[in-house]
Design a protein around this motif. Sequence first.
Motif, PDB file in Angstrom:
ATOM      1  N   GLU A 366       0.836  -1.214   0.000  1.00 57.18           N
ATOM      2  CA  GLU A 366       0.000   0.000   0.000  1.00 57.18           C
ATOM      3  C   GLU A 366       0.860   1.248   0.000  1.00 57.18           C
ATOM      4  O   GLU A 366       1.930   1.272   0.585  1.00 57.18           O
ATOM      5  CB  GLU A 366      -0.893   0.025   1.246  1.00 57.18           C
ATOM      6  CG  GLU A 366      -1.830  -1.155   1.387  1.00 57.18           C
ATOM      7  CD  GLU A 366      -2.897  -1.195   0.326  1.00 57.18           C
ATOM      8  OE1 GLU A 366      -3.092  -0.164  -0.352  1.00 57.18           O
ATOM      9  OE2 GLU A 366      -3.522  -2.260   0.154  1.00 57.18           O
ATOM     10  N   SER A 387     -12.139   6.583   0.107  1.00 58.67           N
ATOM     11  CA  SER A 387     -11.362   6.209   1.285  1.00 58.67           C
ATOM     12  C   SER A 387     -10.288   5.197   0.871  1.00 58.67           C
ATOM     13  O   SER A 387     -10.564   4.258   0.126  1.00 58.67           O
ATOM     14  CB  SER A 387     -12.318   5.590   2.308  1.00 58.67           C
ATOM     15  OG  SER A 387     -11.586   5.171   3.393  1.00 58.67           O
ATOM     16  N   GLY A 388      -9.059   5.440   1.327  1.00 62.81           N
ATOM     17  CA  GLY A 388      -7.955   4.519   1.002  1.00 62.81           C
ATOM     18  C   GLY A 388      -7.278   4.854  -0.310  1.00 62.81           C
ATOM     19  O   GLY A 388      -6.382   4.127  -0.753  1.00 62.81           O
ATOM     20  N   GLY A 390      -5.259   7.272  -0.935  1.00 65.48           N
ATOM     21  CA  GLY A 390      -3.868   7.711  -0.736  1.00 65.48           C
ATOM     22  C   GLY A 390      -3.740   9.190  -0.437  1.00 65.48           C
ATOM     23  O   GLY A 390      -2.633   9.741  -0.455  1.00 65.48           O
ATOM     24  N   LYS A 391      -4.843   9.857  -0.106  1.00 65.54           N
ATOM     25  CA  LYS A 391      -4.825  11.315   0.119  1.00 65.54           C
ATOM     26  C   LYS A 391      -3.941  11.669   1.324  1.00 65.54           C
ATOM     27  O   LYS A 391      -3.065  12.528   1.227  1.00 65.54           O
ATOM     28  CB  LYS A 391      -6.266  11.839   0.343  1.00 65.54           C
ATOM     29  CG  LYS A 391      -7.228  11.479  -0.770  1.00 65.54           C
ATOM     30  CD  LYS A 391      -8.617  11.977  -0.518  1.00 65.54           C
ATOM     31  CE  LYS A 391      -9.328  11.317   0.651  1.00 65.54           C
ATOM     32  NZ  LYS A 391      -9.715   9.922   0.435  1.00 65.54           N
ATOM     33  N   SER A 392      -4.202  10.997   2.463  1.00 66.62           N
ATOM     34  CA  SER A 392      -3.420  11.319   3.674  1.00 66.62           C
ATOM     35  C   SER A 392      -1.962  10.957   3.477  1.00 66.62           C
ATOM     36  O   SER A 392      -1.070  11.674   3.948  1.00 66.62           O
ATOM     37  CB  SER A 392      -3.948  10.542   4.882  1.00 66.62           C
ATOM     38  OG  SER A 392      -5.312  10.779   5.020  1.00 66.62           O
ATOM     39  N   THR A 393      -1.703   9.851   2.769  1.00 68.32           N
ATOM     40  CA  THR A 393      -0.313   9.441   2.532  1.00 68.32           C
ATOM     41  C   THR A 393       0.409  10.522   1.734  1.00 68.32           C
ATOM     42  O   THR A 393       1.564  10.872   2.043  1.00 68.32           O
ATOM     43  CB  THR A 393      -0.288   8.091   1.782  1.00 68.32           C
ATOM     44  OG1 THR A 393      -1.131   7.180   2.486  1.00 68.32           O
ATOM     45  CG2 THR A 393       1.110   7.534   1.684  1.00 68.32           C
TER      46      THR A 393
HETATM   47  N1  LIG Z   1       0.556   2.975   8.475  1.00 71.47           N
HETATM   48  C1  LIG Z   1       0.131   2.270   7.429  1.00 71.47           C
HETATM   49  N2  LIG Z   1       0.676   1.057   7.163  1.00 71.47           N
HETATM   50  C2  LIG Z   1       0.288   0.337   6.082  1.00 71.47           C
HETATM   51  N3  LIG Z   1      -0.634   0.755   5.202  1.00 71.47           N
HETATM   52  C3  LIG Z   1      -1.213   1.947   5.410  1.00 71.47           C
HETATM   53  C4  LIG Z   1      -0.859   2.771   6.529  1.00 71.47           C
HETATM   54  N4  LIG Z   1      -1.599   3.903   6.477  1.00 71.47           N
HETATM   55  C5  LIG Z   1      -2.371   3.781   5.361  1.00 71.47           C
HETATM   56  N5  LIG Z   1      -2.142   2.631   4.730  1.00 71.47           N
HETATM   57  C6  LIG Z   1      -2.753   2.156   3.479  1.00 71.47           C
HETATM   58  O1  LIG Z   1      -2.380   3.043   2.443  1.00 71.47           O
HETATM   59  C7  LIG Z   1      -3.475   3.299   1.575  1.00 71.47           C
HETATM   60  C8  LIG Z   1      -3.733   4.799   1.498  1.00 71.47           C
HETATM   61  O2  LIG Z   1      -4.183   5.227   2.777  1.00 71.47           O
HETATM   62  P1  LIG Z   1      -4.537   6.746   3.098  1.00 71.47           P
HETATM   63  O3  LIG Z   1      -4.755   6.856   4.556  1.00 71.47           O
HETATM   64  O4  LIG Z   1      -3.513   7.605   2.482  1.00 71.47           O
HETATM   65  O5  LIG Z   1      -5.911   6.897   2.324  1.00 71.47           O
HETATM   66  P2  LIG Z   1      -6.932   8.130   2.347  1.00 71.47           P
HETATM   67  O6  LIG Z   1      -7.263   8.403   0.925  1.00 71.47           O
HETATM   68  O7  LIG Z   1      -6.366   9.243   3.132  1.00 71.47           O
HETATM   69  O8  LIG Z   1      -8.144   7.464   3.123  1.00 71.47           O
HETATM   70  P3  LIG Z   1      -9.254   8.183   4.054  1.00 71.47           P
HETATM   71  O9  LIG Z   1     -10.049   9.125   3.195  1.00 71.47           O
HETATM   72  O10 LIG Z   1     -10.073   7.026   4.514  1.00 71.47           O
HETATM   73  O11 LIG Z   1      -8.524   8.859   5.169  1.00 71.47           O
HETATM   74  C9  LIG Z   1      -4.659   2.526   2.148  1.00 71.47           C
HETATM   75  O12 LIG Z   1      -4.811   1.333   1.397  1.00 71.47           O
HETATM   76  C10 LIG Z   1      -4.268   2.205   3.560  1.00 71.47           C
HETATM   77  O13 LIG Z   1      -4.788   0.955   3.950  1.00 71.47           O
END
Ligand SMILES: Nc1ncnc2c1ncn2[C@@H]1O[C@H](COP(=O)(O)OP(=O)(O)OP(=O)(O)O)[C@@H](O)[C@H]1O
Length: 592
Positions: A366, A387-388, A390-393
Amino acid sequence: MTTNPRPNRAQQTTLRAFLKNHANHAGSLLKMSIALGTFNAVLMIASAYLVARSIHLVMFQQAELATITPLLWPLAALILARAMLLGLSQRTSAKAALKIKTAMRHTLLEKLTLLGPSYIEQHGHGATLNTLHNGVEALHDYYANYLPSVAYSALIPLAILMVIFPTDWKAGLIFLFTAPLIPFFMILVGHQAEQLNQQRWQKLAVLGNYFFDRLQGLTQLKLFDATKRELKQIAKISDDFRHATLSVLKIAFLSSFALEFFATISVALVAVIIGFRLFFGTLDFATGFVVLLLAPEFYLPLRQLGSHYHAKLEGISAAADMLKILNEPIAENTNATISDHSPLKLECIEQLQINNLNFHYPNSHEGINDINLTFAGTGLYAIVGQSGAGKSTLLDCLLGFNPQVISAIVVNQQQLTQPDILHWQQHIAWIPQQPTLLFTTIKANLLLAKPDATAAQLAAAVKQAGALEFINALPNGFDTHIGEQGEGLSGGQKQRIALARAFLKQAPILVLDEPTAHLDSQTEQQVQHAINEYAKTHLVIVIAHRLNTIKHAKKILVMQKGTVIEQGRFVSLMQQQGGLFNLVNARSHRND
Ligand SMILES: Nc1ncnc2c1ncn2[C@@H]1O[C@H](COP(=O)(O)OP(=O)(O)OP(=O)(O)O)[C@@H](O)[C@H]1O
């Protein structure tokens, strides 16, 4: 949380070397403390001679007080000097330990900053906190007591032997042959104690993580009626910890008992032999008495080394956890350090680029792939996606929380490097979904962003964030104390305080995660307006779900499965009927 296996012999040597190297942070203080302690012992030897001589004169030569007064005055001076030296030596070693602990905390925090929040999440907040707090504290006794006592156990008996041998070589031989018994026994039990202590530290880390997690989720546990179940589990883990502690204590008591026993037997042996020799007249009283006075002092440093051995075990176990953090590799540029002297020059942000950003979580597929983006120095950019996606990443990478990919960020044509991270972060105001508010007044929370802010600047930022009205309505206004994580405030109020804090910082880049998620529609409009105004002169990047935020964006970045699949303005993206169109439609169906 992962548990450490017990360190093998090579690792233990590494741990000892690590602790020794860290002593260099206060090397001169430690040396001074040991020198003072050793000088104190030399004065002790001199006072033993004076005492023995005075008693000999009084008992065997019927000396008057006036005859021994020239001996008593120096004796009194020696006693006074010894008390002062003892206090000074202990104070100096405590100061050295404090200095080393501060340096150690600094090093650990620097490394944790480089490793980023994902490392802490992976290893557990409780365990990391345990290493930073209890672990570093455990080093106090190691440096303040154990290390000096190692030096004393060699120096003081040696000094005593040097004066005893010329005085009475037979007594010197008894000292010489009985002394090694104590360290020998200490090494014998130490091995077992070390293993048990390591297990105790692992259990403490598990307990720390468990408590931290459960405390954070206490309300939810209550709602699920899971408190009783959790209490049972906590009782079980605490019991494991209690057993581990008791096993260590058992060994510690046993070893102390044995050390005391050997020391007492050795002193008794010396006393009996001296007694016989005095009885048969083969030794004069003054010499015999000096040996008797010095016998307990000879074994004292060795006994103290035994009693501080526990501090050594604690220090080694704590060092194992610290070394684990410090040895954790950073994917790229492992030699990098966080520096306050970054070469980065940023008066204002003209352009921000993300070039070929690829990031994957450790031991996982991921993450985000092939991100290439360009932001102008001003304007509102909205990141959207399921959701998921990758926005927060993506935001975490932009904020420098994943230092191994920091070189993908280019600001005003300057590629960032790891030493730039702290400096870079100073140019960003960040509001996560759950902003951190500290256990203090609202004012102090706001001033975190700009400690020297004037009352007018404070009021302007709060007004801009739509928070002035509710703060003024609180009984103590800006001086109202809020609980940990903003306890006592509603979700929207916390969000607006965090926003006001960000506005006060006047950072060139404002990064927000769902800024209007907790707000009612009227406050949402106010806050949205404030963000739009801020975006006229600053760069604002926001993870957004609400249509209002997206519609006003200069550019919308649509993410799916870790990549940006499209970007552009709202109207044109909706016309393309691609990712954004699907997202908006799915959301409006959900709302129906
Ligand atoms: N600490 C972590 N270790 C492993 N995988 C992670 C970790 N944090 C997030 N992920 C994975 O990375 C991918 C992107 O996650 P992220 O949190 O960036 O999504 P998002 O778009 O911000 O989601 P949301 O809107 O639900 O907050 C997801 O598949 C998630 O499961």
